[in-house]
Structure formats: structure tokens, C-alpha cells
Design an enzyme around this catalytic site. Structure first.
Site, PDB file in Angstrom:
ATOM      1  N   ASN A   1     -77.707 -14.031   0.061  1.00  0.00           N
ATOM      2  CA  ASN A   1     -78.827 -14.156  -0.301  1.00  0.00           C
ATOM      3  C   ASN A   1     -79.957 -13.044  -0.282  1.00  0.00           C
ATOM      4  O   ASN A   1     -79.599 -12.108   0.049  1.00  0.00           O
ATOM      5  CB  ASN A   1     -79.599 -15.389   0.467  1.00  0.00           C
ATOM      6  CG  ASN A   1     -80.411 -16.559  -0.116  1.00  0.00           C
ATOM      7  OD1 ASN A   1     -81.077 -16.084  -1.040  1.00  0.00           O
ATOM      8  ND2 ASN A   1     -80.085 -17.825   0.390  1.00  0.00           N
TER       9      ASN A   1
ATOM     10  N   HIS B   1     -77.165   5.684  16.512  1.00  0.00           N
ATOM     11  CA  HIS B   1     -77.643   7.117  17.124  1.00  0.00           C
ATOM     12  C   HIS B   1     -77.434   7.292  18.679  1.00  0.00           C
ATOM     13  O   HIS B   1     -77.123   6.453  19.126  1.00  0.00           O
ATOM     14  CB  HIS B   1     -79.118   7.192  17.006  1.00  0.00           C
ATOM     15  CG  HIS B   1     -79.633   7.365  15.578  1.00  0.00           C
ATOM     16  ND1 HIS B   1     -79.456   8.359  14.689  1.00  0.00           N
ATOM     17  CD2 HIS B   1     -80.190   6.190  14.791  1.00  0.00           C
ATOM     18  CE1 HIS B   1     -80.081   8.013  13.462  1.00  0.00           C
ATOM     19  NE2 HIS B   1     -80.429   6.608  13.363  1.00  0.00           N
TER      20      HIS B   1
END
Length: 187
Positions: free
Chosen positions: A88, A118
């Protein structure tokens, strides 16, 4: 660096930190943005959407795949979708580590797939480590859910709207919440 070199590095789960790797990622991001800007800028027939996805993914996309733009990705070349997949509007695929959607998956509005993380140490925080996200067959991911790196979701599972999935989800299980936890079994 070639695409094959990068994909091998990503599959190994090694930090993406070298100057050569980061330059390659920037180049690929520019290419992905060019294609997604075309995809998102105006109406396209389902066949035209699939043609643009083939350019973005760098591989064939089955005629049964449906995607409602806008769609966003910052890499594009590490996405695999099976047959009868529906995505969607307003989804974000950060696919450096790999995003695989099995046959029959349904992805709700605003779903995020985040395959990079990270380092926590501030001195190394610019380093990113990839890990794949894999959805089995017939998985339903509700609107505004976030699936984090390294997660595998089993066949027939359901991720409730707004959930943040940080761990693997067994087959035929409904998960929800932040972080997502099992709610019930299906069947």
C-alpha cells in the site's frame, strides 16, 4: 565497488563504513531517488508501476504484484518480492541489508522496513551494520508498523498496525505493540 561486491558485504553483516562503500551507497541512493521520483510524480497503470519497480529492483517483478505509490527506498537493489504481493501507499524500504517479501504478503500504509542500524558508540556512530528482513508467505503487516533489521516473520503471521517488530515472529502468530509481542496464534 560493484553491486555484487556490496551485496556480499551486506550479506556478511559487516559494518558499511569504508569510503568506497559509502560512495557506492550514495550513488545507488541517487539512482533509487530518480526512479522513485518518477514513480511518485504522476499516475501510472499497474503495468507501468511494475516496469518502474523492475528498474528500481534490477530484476523482474511478477505481473501479480501491486504497489500503490508513493513508495520510497534509498537503495532498491536488495528488494525481492514474490507473487501476489500487495504494497500500500507511503511505504519506506531501507533495503541495504535486504528485504524479502514472500508470496501473498500484504503490506499496509506507511510501513517501514529498516535493515540498517548505527553503532551505539558516538565515535563510530556513522558506521552502519546491515541485516536482512524476511517475510514468509501470506504475511500481513498492518499500517504504520516498523520492522527492524534482522527480523524474520513466519508464514501466515500478522503484524498489528503500529507495531515495532524487533524480534523474529513465529508462523501463524499475531504480534502487536512496542516492542511487538505475541498476542495470539492463528488457527
Amino acid at each position: 565497488m560493484t553491486l555484487d561486491d556490496f551485496l556480499k558485504l551486506a550479506r556478511a553483516g559487516r559494518p558499511l563504513a569504508s569510503a568506497e562503500t559509502l560512495e557506492f551507497m550514495d550513488r545507488m541512493s541517487d539512482e533509487a531517488r530518480r526512479i522513485t521520483c518518477r514513480l511518485n510524480a504522476s499516475y501510472h497503470t499497474p503495468d507501468e508501476v511494475r516496469e518502474l519497480l523492475e528498474q528500481l529492483f534490477g530484476k523482474p517483478v511478477d505481473a501479480s504484484v501491486r504497489l500503490f505509490p508513493p513508495f520510497y527506498t534509498d537503495f532498491g537493489k536488495n528488494i525481492s518480492v514474490g507473487r501476489n504481493v500487495f504494497i500500500n501507499a507511503c511505504c519506506h524500504f531501507q533495503d541495504h541489508g535486504g528485504v524479502t517479501l514472500g508470496d501473498g504478503c500484504m503490506i499496509g500504509h506507511n510501513v517501514v522496513f529498516a535493515t540498517l542500524n548505527h553503532e551505539l558508540d558516538p565515535a563510530r556512530r556513522t558506521e552502519m551494520t546491515p541485516a536482512p528482513i524476511v517475510l514468509g508467505r501470506n504475511v500481513w503487516v498492518g499500517s504504520n508498523a516498523t520492522i527492524l533489521q534482522g527480523v524474520t516473520i513466519g508464514d501466515g503471521a500478522v503484524v498489528a498496525a503500529g507495531a515495532v517488530v524487533t524480534r523474529d515472529v513465529p508462523a501463524a502468530t499475531v504480534v502487536g505493540g512496542v516492542p511487538a509481542r505475541p498476542i495470539r496464534r492463528i488457527g
